[in-house]
Scaffold this motif. Structure first.
Motif, PDB file in Angstrom:
ATOM      1  N   SER A   2       1.052  -1.176  -0.198  1.00 52.91           N
ATOM      2  CA  SER A   2      -0.066  -0.104   0.083  1.00 52.91           C
ATOM      3  C   SER A   2       1.057   1.155  -0.003  1.00 52.91           C
ATOM      4  O   SER A   2       1.847   1.290   0.408  1.00 52.91           O
ATOM      5  N   LEU A   3       0.477   2.471  -0.263  1.00 52.44           N
ATOM      6  CA  LEU A   3       1.054   3.590  -0.483  1.00 52.44           C
ATOM      7  C   LEU A   3       1.621   3.909   0.990  1.00 52.44           C
ATOM      8  O   LEU A   3       2.753   4.316   1.149  1.00 52.44           O
ATOM      9  N   ALA A  23       6.510   6.903  -3.786  1.00 51.84           N
ATOM     10  CA  ALA A  23       5.160   6.506  -4.102  1.00 51.84           C
ATOM     11  C   ALA A  23       4.180   7.562  -4.644  1.00 51.84           C
ATOM     12  O   ALA A  23       4.428   8.718  -4.442  1.00 51.84           O
ATOM     13  N   GLN A  25       0.428   8.181  -6.759  1.00 47.65           N
ATOM     14  CA  GLN A  25      -1.242   7.684  -6.818  1.00 47.65           C
ATOM     15  C   GLN A  25      -1.566   8.137  -8.192  1.00 47.65           C
ATOM     16  O   GLN A  25      -1.687   9.420  -8.384  1.00 47.65           O
ATOM     17  N   ASP A  28      -7.091   5.338  -9.194  1.00 48.26           N
ATOM     18  CA  ASP A  28      -6.954   4.031  -8.438  1.00 48.26           C
ATOM     19  C   ASP A  28      -5.914   3.238  -8.408  1.00 48.26           C
ATOM     20  O   ASP A  28      -5.764   2.114  -7.648  1.00 48.26           O
ATOM     21  N   GLU A  30      -2.032   2.290  -7.568  1.00 49.68           N
ATOM     22  CA  GLU A  30      -0.831   2.688  -6.716  1.00 49.68           C
ATOM     23  C   GLU A  30       0.601   2.324  -7.461  1.00 49.68           C
ATOM     24  O   GLU A  30       0.654   1.503  -8.159  1.00 49.68           O
ATOM     25  N   ARG A  79       0.004  -1.386  -8.525  1.00 47.67           N
ATOM     26  CA  ARG A  79      -0.884  -2.283  -7.971  1.00 47.67           C
ATOM     27  C   ARG A  79      -2.457  -1.716  -8.381  1.00 47.67           C
ATOM     28  O   ARG A  79      -2.512  -0.704  -8.375  1.00 47.67           O
ATOM     29  N   ARG A  80      -3.104  -2.533  -8.963  1.00 48.63           N
ATOM     30  CA  ARG A  80      -4.349  -2.329  -9.458  1.00 48.63           C
ATOM     31  C   ARG A  80      -5.221  -3.549  -9.091  1.00 48.63           C
ATOM     32  O   ARG A  80      -4.991  -4.748  -9.864  1.00 48.63           O
TER      33      ARG A  80
END
Length: 305
Positions: A2-3, A23, A25, A28, A30, A79-80
């Motif tokens: 996760s971020l 990181a 965003q 949606d 990451e 990450r999706r």
């Protein structure tokens, strides 16, 4: 991943004093940029088709040394939904090249809390050793999932069956190392490969598209979600390429086509205003592109801690 957790050090110590992950965003999606270290190379590699005095002028303007300097090596984790996508895999550890400041990806993935078994997809911009070598580090393949998908342009796989080095300008030892690494990678991971022709959607909003130029199958990865966009340009763009997009990089197998690809991509990015990340731009390499006369200007993003 996760971020929040990926942006926090998992341990303290001297290495964590040097930033190695950043990181972002994108709607949606990451995105985590991870440094694989730096690669010391001769400055001639920046533009072997121009006079040494021209290179010297640019290096002076950029406050860079004249003989050699460190190129960043950046890798991206995306990450999706339920997919964790590794875009390129770093240099790995080639004992014959004596590059102690590179090949840091595997331990930095672990430091960011990213388990290799969680990676569902790998996207390769191309098969140069600083983009596939991390997958050849001892013990890595055993940690990967058996259903891992490795997306790479079909033209890239074909090229490395009989690669043409007639137009490159590399330091001694690199052509042999590149050939050997690409051959070994193709042998070890052939069953994982998912070749595509021109474009493939890896996940919703995550598209890999072949550009050619740098290598015949060189590709870029475009991310789009919620009105945000980011392009990972692989080796289509180097630091000098904004001021001098027509300079030929020593690793380009078709330098003239690579220059055309670079101009088209930078023109498009300047028009859309989307974010750009590239393998060899200074870490974390997040920024945007502006038109500057007949060339371009790199506009680094302000770091958001």
């Amino acid at each position: 991943m996760s971020l929040d957790t990926a942006s926090r050090p998992s341990r303290t110590g001297p290495e964590e004093l040097v930033p190695s992950r950043y990181a972002v965003q994108i709607g949606d999606i990451e995105v985590l940029i991870i440094s694989d270290g730096v690669l010391p190379l001769p400055t001639k590699m920046l533009g072997h088709n121009v006079a040494a005095t021209e290179r010297a002028t640019w290096l002076n303007e950029m406050f860079l040394p004249q003989d050699a300097f460190d190129w960043s090596l950046n890798v991206v984790v995306v990450r999706r939904g339920d997919q964790t996508i590794l875009v390129d895999a770093g240099l790995g550890l080639d004992p014959n090249l004596n590059l102690p400041k590179a090949g840091q990806l595997i331990k930095r993935l672990a430091a960011a809390g990213i388990d290799l078994a969680s990676v569902t997809d790998v996207v390769l911009t191309h098969m140069h050793m600083d983009h596939v070598g991390g997958l050849l580090v001892e013990g890595v393949k055993e940690q990967l999932r058996p259903d891992l998908r490795i997306h790479v342009a079909a033209a890239e796989v074909t090229f490395w069956e009989a690669p043409d080095f007639s137009h490159v300008n590399m330091p001694e030892g690199f052509p042999d190392a590149l050939r050997a690494t690409a051959k070994r990678f193709a042998q070890e991971y052939r069953s994982y490969l998912r070749p595509f022709d021109e474009q493939h959607e890896v996940a919703p909003g995550v598209i890999v598209r072949r550009t050619g130029g740098h290598t015949p199958g060189h590709s870029v990865v475009r991310l789009a979600s919620g009105g945000d966009r980011l392009t990972f340009a692989g080796d289509a763009v180097f630091s000098v390429g904004f001021d001098h997009p027509d300079w030929h990089n020593g690793f380009e197998h078709d330098p003239e086509e690579a220059a055309r690809v670079r101009v088209r991509l930078l023109t498009e990015l300047a028009a859309t205003g989307e974010q750009l990340v590239a393998t060899h731009l200074p870490f974390p390499s997040v920024g945007r592109v502006a038109v500057d006369g007949d060339a371009f200007r790199w506009v680094p993003a302000f770091w958001d801690y």
